[in-house]
Scaffold this motif. Sequence first.
Motif, mmCIF file in Angstrom:
data_model
loop_
_atom_site.group_PDB
_atom_site.id
_atom_site.type_symbol
_atom_site.label_atom_id
_atom_site.label_comp_id
_atom_site.label_asym_id
_atom_site.label_seq_id
_atom_site.Cartn_x
_atom_site.Cartn_y
_atom_site.Cartn_z
ATOM 1 N N GLY A 342 0.789 -1.223 0.000
ATOM 2 C CA GLY A 342 0.000 0.000 0.000
ATOM 3 C C GLY A 342 0.820 1.270 0.000
ATOM 4 N N LEU A 343 2.164 1.164 0.005
ATOM 5 C CA LEU A 343 3.028 2.347 0.042
ATOM 6 C C LEU A 343 3.198 2.961 -1.344
ATOM 7 C CD1 LEU A 343 5.824 1.023 2.420
ATOM 8 C CD2 LEU A 343 3.961 2.587 2.990
ATOM 9 N N ARG A 344 3.327 2.101 -2.347
ATOM 10 C CA ARG A 344 3.571 2.581 -3.694
ATOM 11 C C ARG A 344 3.277 1.457 -4.680
ATOM 12 N NH1 ARG A 344 6.907 6.859 -5.006
ATOM 13 N NH2 ARG A 344 8.251 6.565 -3.207
ATOM 14 N N THR A 345 2.836 1.841 -5.871
ATOM 15 C CA THR A 345 2.659 0.882 -6.957
ATOM 16 C C THR A 345 3.785 1.068 -7.961
ATOM 17 O OG1 THR A 345 0.253 0.805 -6.704
ATOM 18 C CG2 THR A 345 1.159 0.128 -8.844
ATOM 19 N N TYR A 346 4.473 -0.023 -8.257
ATOM 20 C CA TYR A 346 5.569 -0.005 -9.211
ATOM 21 C C TYR A 346 5.098 -0.610 -10.529
ATOM 22 C CZ TYR A 346 8.873 1.183 -5.516
ATOM 23 O OH TYR A 346 9.543 1.828 -4.504
ATOM 24 N N VAL A 347 5.232 0.174 -11.590
ATOM 25 C CA VAL A 347 4.908 -0.285 -12.940
ATOM 26 C C VAL A 347 6.236 -0.504 -13.656
ATOM 27 C CG1 VAL A 347 3.782 0.285 -15.121
ATOM 28 C CG2 VAL A 347 2.718 0.958 -12.943
ATOM 29 N N SER A 348 6.566 -1.764 -13.904
ATOM 30 C CA SER A 348 7.851 -2.104 -14.506
ATOM 31 C C SER A 348 7.711 -2.233 -16.014
ATOM 32 C CB SER A 348 8.383 -3.418 -13.933
ATOM 33 O OG SER A 348 8.603 -3.308 -12.542
ATOM 34 N N VAL A 349 8.628 -1.565 -16.743
ATOM 35 C CA VAL A 349 8.604 -1.601 -18.198
ATOM 36 C C VAL A 349 9.850 -2.319 -18.714
ATOM 37 C CG1 VAL A 349 7.199 0.477 -18.399
ATOM 38 C CG2 VAL A 349 9.700 0.680 -18.347
ATOM 39 N N ASP A 350 9.883 -2.551 -20.012
ATOM 40 C CA ASP A 350 10.923 -3.397 -20.596
ATOM 41 C C ASP A 350 12.186 -2.643 -20.984
ATOM 42 O OD1 ASP A 350 9.572 -2.061 -22.604
ATOM 43 O OD2 ASP A 350 9.339 -3.804 -23.915
ATOM 44 N N GLY A 351 12.378 -1.447 -20.454
ATOM 45 C CA GLY A 351 13.615 -0.703 -20.645
ATOM 46 C C GLY A 351 14.097 -0.223 -19.303
ATOM 47 N N GLY A 352 14.523 1.050 -19.241
ATOM 48 C CA GLY A 352 14.945 1.617 -17.963
ATOM 49 C C GLY A 352 16.210 2.427 -18.084
ATOM 50 N N MET A 353 17.085 2.287 -17.103
ATOM 51 C CA MET A 353 18.248 3.159 -17.031
ATOM 52 C C MET A 353 19.240 2.930 -18.172
ATOM 53 S SD MET A 353 20.032 1.498 -13.640
ATOM 54 C CE MET A 353 21.176 2.856 -13.429
ATOM 55 N N ALA A 382 1.705 6.109 -9.424
ATOM 56 C CA ALA A 382 2.618 4.990 -9.612
ATOM 57 C C ALA A 382 4.033 5.497 -9.837
ATOM 58 C CB ALA A 382 2.161 4.154 -10.806
ATOM 59 N N ARG A 383 4.961 4.591 -9.753
ATOM 60 C CA ARG A 383 6.352 4.855 -10.132
ATOM 61 C C ARG A 383 6.685 3.917 -11.296
ATOM 62 N NH1 ARG A 383 10.999 5.865 -5.829
ATOM 63 N NH2 ARG A 383 9.971 7.891 -6.046
ATOM 64 N N VAL A 384 7.135 4.503 -12.401
ATOM 65 C CA VAL A 384 7.505 3.709 -13.565
ATOM 66 C C VAL A 384 8.985 3.368 -13.449
ATOM 67 C CG1 VAL A 384 7.596 3.610 -16.085
ATOM 68 C CG2 VAL A 384 5.754 4.885 -14.954
ATOM 69 N N VAL A 385 9.289 2.077 -13.432
ATOM 70 C CA VAL A 385 10.662 1.621 -13.219
ATOM 71 C C VAL A 385 11.083 0.691 -14.347
ATOM 72 C CG1 VAL A 385 10.532 1.885 -10.717
ATOM 73 C CG2 VAL A 385 9.895 -0.292 -11.766
ATOM 74 N N GLY A 386 12.388 0.462 -14.432
ATOM 75 C CA GLY A 386 12.921 -0.378 -15.477
ATOM 76 C C GLY A 386 13.146 -1.807 -15.030
ATOM 77 N N LYS A 387 13.837 -2.567 -15.883
ATOM 78 C CA LYS A 387 14.046 -3.989 -15.662
ATOM 79 C C LYS A 387 15.442 -4.310 -15.144
ATOM 80 C CE LYS A 387 14.746 -6.670 -19.199
ATOM 81 N NZ LYS A 387 14.442 -7.435 -20.417
ATOM 82 N N HIS A 388 16.241 -3.304 -14.861
ATOM 83 C CA HIS A 388 17.637 -3.530 -14.504
ATOM 84 C C HIS A 388 17.804 -3.858 -13.026
ATOM 85 C CE1 HIS A 388 18.875 -2.235 -18.460
ATOM 86 N NE2 HIS A 388 18.007 -1.247 -18.347
#
Length: 461
Positions: A342-353, A382-388
């Motif tokens: 419940g603190l944050r939702t992470y949306v992980s995408v297929d790229g990133g840093m 949300a927070r959009v994050v990468g796959k690394h």
Amino acid sequence: MRAHEAGAMHGDIGDRGPGWLRPPADVNALVPQLWPRQVERGAGGALTVAGLDVRELAAGYGTPAYVLDEDDLRSRARDFRDAFPDVDVYYAGKAFLCRAVVRMIAEEGLHLDVCSGGELATALSAGMPAERIGFHGNNKSVAELTRALDAGVGRIILDSFTEIDRLTALARERGVRPGVLIRVTVGVEAHTHEFIATAHEDQKFGFSLAGGAAAAAAFRVIDEGVLDLRGLHSHIGSQIFDTSGFEVSARRVLALQAQIRDARGVELPELDLGGGFGIAYTTQDDPSTPAELAKRLRKIVDSECAAENLAVPHLSIEPGRAIVGPAVFTLYEVGTVKDVDGLRTYVSVDGGMSDNIRTALYDASYSATLAGRASTAEPLLARVVGKHCESGDIVVKDEFLPADVQPGDLVAVPGTGAYCRSMASNYNHVPRPPVVAVRDGRARLIVRRETEEDLLALDVG
């Protein structure tokens, strides 16, 4: 962070507590200043660019992919060219460079600045007229300077006494007289990130004005008589919105120009004001138009030249990211959606840093939107994050996306034309994405996607 409503702020939600950021009235809405000019939502809710559906782009080229609106880039180049009709406008090769983009900016009448042998090779291979190239860099090698001389590069920007001696020797050997500028460190604080502010005294670029090195450099070039000293160059940083720094910089550089005139009887005919003009990454950013910038900068130069009794020199500017930055967005596919207690939702995408290091490197802020469809779901912060394999692998720190965002959705991040592909890496052995240019409803590949075979081809062990 889209920051739809007045009063919204940048930052980490953990720093400010709940309620500091209000959700948008419409999570599907696009903020025009953040996107290429030909991006809109189509009838089915998916984004289109120049009439082409991003779902077609994802199917044809895969994700992640950098998507360039070619007419947007060309129109921004023309905006600067038209606002500064008697000024040399230099496109920043370091922001993003490939042969197709070199041809675009050449066709639109711009100059090009490069800062390495590789950038110079790319420019020349694409047919950029050498006389319209400016060569930057604080440590140009003998090989790079030799190539610049042999190609007939129009301006070489001198950055150290070693480089003055090095270029003088090479020019004397070849019997040529290249045009040069002295890069002056003027001691002006640019209101930007420390690592992209370039005119304070304690940094690697240029000759110090306060310490007398800039004047000494100019005198050495003039007294040697081998290089053609055309003028002075000043660059105070990047992602700059406030022109007050340019006023102080111009005053100090033109005072040096007057000092050179008085000491050597030479009135230099050119002045490069630099640039590094800011763009909108979120609605907290409010960039000036090229016309507004031109009006302010001309007023500054005219006033300072009058004060020093100098003829107004031929001007150059370097808009930096302002031409290519807004013309590109990055298209990703969502892989996982994770709620963390419940603190944050992470949306992980297929790229990133590996395709956008700027969030991790500069704490840069970006926005994002659901790209493959519209949604009637409630907004979800949300927070959009990468796959690394890094906890700092963040693409967008905080953004409202629809609460029904799910694996397989397409997400688009605007404002990624500058310093994203050019600073991309193979971290975690991830191949770098392609660059796809779209114009009149048609797409073409201008930089192909790297493959695992490309990675292994360099591994000779």
